[in-house]
Write a protein that holds these residues in place. Sequence first.
Motif, PDB file in Angstrom:
ATOM      1  N   THR A  43       6.358  19.099  -6.061  1.00  0.00           N
ATOM      2  CA  THR A  43       5.919  20.214  -5.219  1.00  0.00           C
ATOM      3  C   THR A  43       5.321  21.294  -6.127  1.00  0.00           C
ATOM      4  N   SER A  94      -8.054   2.200  -9.178  1.00  0.00           N
ATOM      5  CA  SER A  94      -6.936   2.454  -8.252  1.00  0.00           C
ATOM      6  C   SER A  94      -5.644   2.516  -9.043  1.00  0.00           C
ATOM      7  N   SER A 118       3.356   4.374 -13.687  1.00  0.00           N
ATOM      8  CA  SER A 118       2.053   4.148 -13.044  1.00  0.00           C
ATOM      9  C   SER A 118       1.004   3.640 -14.029  1.00  0.00           C
ATOM     10  N   ILE A 161       5.458  12.859  -6.726  1.00  0.00           N
ATOM     11  CA  ILE A 161       4.722  13.854  -5.941  1.00  0.00           C
ATOM     12  C   ILE A 161       5.442  15.198  -6.094  1.00  0.00           C
ATOM     13  N   ARG A 209       0.827  -1.206   0.000  1.00  0.00           N
ATOM     14  CA  ARG A 209       0.000   0.000   0.000  1.00  0.00           C
ATOM     15  C   ARG A 209       0.869   1.266   0.000  1.00  0.00           C
ATOM     16  N   ALA A 210       0.526   2.264  -0.809  1.00  0.00           N
ATOM     17  CA  ALA A 210       1.245   3.551  -0.799  1.00  0.00           C
ATOM     18  C   ALA A 210       0.556   4.480   0.202  1.00  0.00           C
ATOM     19  N   PRO A 211       1.330   5.349   0.887  1.00  0.00           N
ATOM     20  CA  PRO A 211       0.730   6.188   1.927  1.00  0.00           C
ATOM     21  C   PRO A 211      -0.381   7.090   1.394  1.00  0.00           C
ATOM     22  N   TRP A 212      -0.344   7.445   0.117  1.00  0.00           N
ATOM     23  CA  TRP A 212      -1.339   8.368  -0.442  1.00  0.00           C
ATOM     24  C   TRP A 212      -2.464   7.630  -1.177  1.00  0.00           C
ATOM     25  N   GLY A 213      -2.605   6.319  -0.909  1.00  0.00           N
ATOM     26  CA  GLY A 213      -3.594   5.518  -1.638  1.00  0.00           C
ATOM     27  C   GLY A 213      -2.895   4.833  -2.784  1.00  0.00           C
ATOM     28  N   ARG A 253      -5.084  17.431  -8.270  1.00  0.00           N
ATOM     29  CA  ARG A 253      -3.737  16.863  -8.281  1.00  0.00           C
ATOM     30  C   ARG A 253      -3.175  16.769  -9.708  1.00  0.00           C
ATOM     31  N   ARG A 257     -11.600  11.180 -10.831  1.00  0.00           N
ATOM     32  CA  ARG A 257     -10.964  11.239  -9.514  1.00  0.00           C
ATOM     33  C   ARG A 257     -11.537  12.347  -8.650  1.00  0.00           C
ATOM     34  N   ASP A 265      -9.706  13.703  -6.360  1.00  0.00           N
ATOM     35  CA  ASP A 265      -8.570  14.627  -6.206  1.00  0.00           C
ATOM     36  C   ASP A 265      -8.126  15.168  -7.562  1.00  0.00           C
TER      37      ASP A 265
END
Length: 376
Positions: free
Chosen positions: A154, A288, A270, A152, A6-10, A45, A40, A42
């Motif tokens: 910035t 997902s 991805s 991710i 599992r990735a921390p951000w889903g 993003r 999505r 989000d």
Amino acid sequence: MGDVVRAPWGGHFVTGFDACSQVLRGRNWLAPDFAWQGRRADIGRWDAPATREMTKALSRLNAPEHTCQRRSLGNPFDRSTIQELTPHVEQDVARLLDELAEVLRSGEADFVSIVSEQLPINTIGSWLGLPPDDYARILDITHRQVHAQELIPTRSELDVSAEATVQLRTYFTGLIEQRRANPGDDVLSGWIRTWDALEPDRATADETLYRLTMFVTIASLETTATLLSVMVWLLVSDPGRWAWLGEHPEHIEAAIDEVLRYDPPIHINSRVAADDTILAGIPIAKDSMVHVMYGAANHDPRRNEDPDAFDILRTGDHLTFGGGVHYCLGAALARLEARTLLIQLLNRFPTLRIVAPPVYASRMVFRRVTWLGVTT
Ligand code: HEM
């Protein structure tokens, strides 16, 4: 921690070789395209201009658009094209190594700026007929654009990417316009003829041509440069290994593959699940995202025994050029550059040595070596 973590951000990281291969090759896994982004929660993003622009690139398209664009390019680096390109790459490598030799006279040289960064832009530049005076600018824009393709990014990295994205668009749309005005029998003029036949609307054809030319160019630069630098680092840092390869040039191809396996230039890619599915025993819901970890897959001990040992003689396997319908379009060209460089380096610099370990850019997805000091 497992094949699918599992990735921390889903979403999930996919680390095992077979699981990664299954995702890359399976029809039930898709590139995260606009249709997916639109579903999505989000959505913000994915809204940054540079991210949106990259979502239109070949690697982010799904069938039928991907199939149509990919077919339009055919196999641009088939055996006969590679044969035709070989003497040009050989000449270019010889010239770059002359420059390296010149700098080495005074002691040390940065292999990255003199050789690794130059060979890929010279190769793709002459193949596409880009003016050599533009090479430095294209490299600079590419290094700034790549942030948007990180996992991710910035906000400030996305701003840098946005500016670079506009510059890439301006440059490559201008290039298509100029080539339309002065067509020849070069690669890009061929693509223009193909798209004029495929697409009745000139503006749509030009937009596709811009995206293809821009993406093929940027996809070929940092990736190959990283391969060349890492290859020199891994082979030269052990003088015994360097000397052995000089005496056994029949293992040059295997050495390149071991470099590609050991430290791939792209670490993460991805995909999204087209349906509810099960991957390596873990349920994954439709839509997902999973992150295919090329480096981890290549170091899966079930596929490559004693994976953290760098071993030219292993007959292992790697996923460094991806797999399935998105398999790297330029793998044969990257291999040609690496092979040509390695042959000439071994002949001309048998006593090459590394001054200090390479300096890497702070990235997760696209590895980039920014400095590699060498001496003789
Ligand atoms: C060592 C150098 C290189 C590495 C490690 C590399 C790696 C990759 C990877 C991992 C992918 C994604 C595959 C997937 O999604 O399954 C890819 C796609 C691609 N690569 Fe490369 N690449 C390299 C060099 C090049 C070169 C030299 C070119 C062009 C001349 C190129 C053009 C492309 C293109 C156009 C795609 C998108 C293909 C598609 O989505 O259909 N690459 N590459």
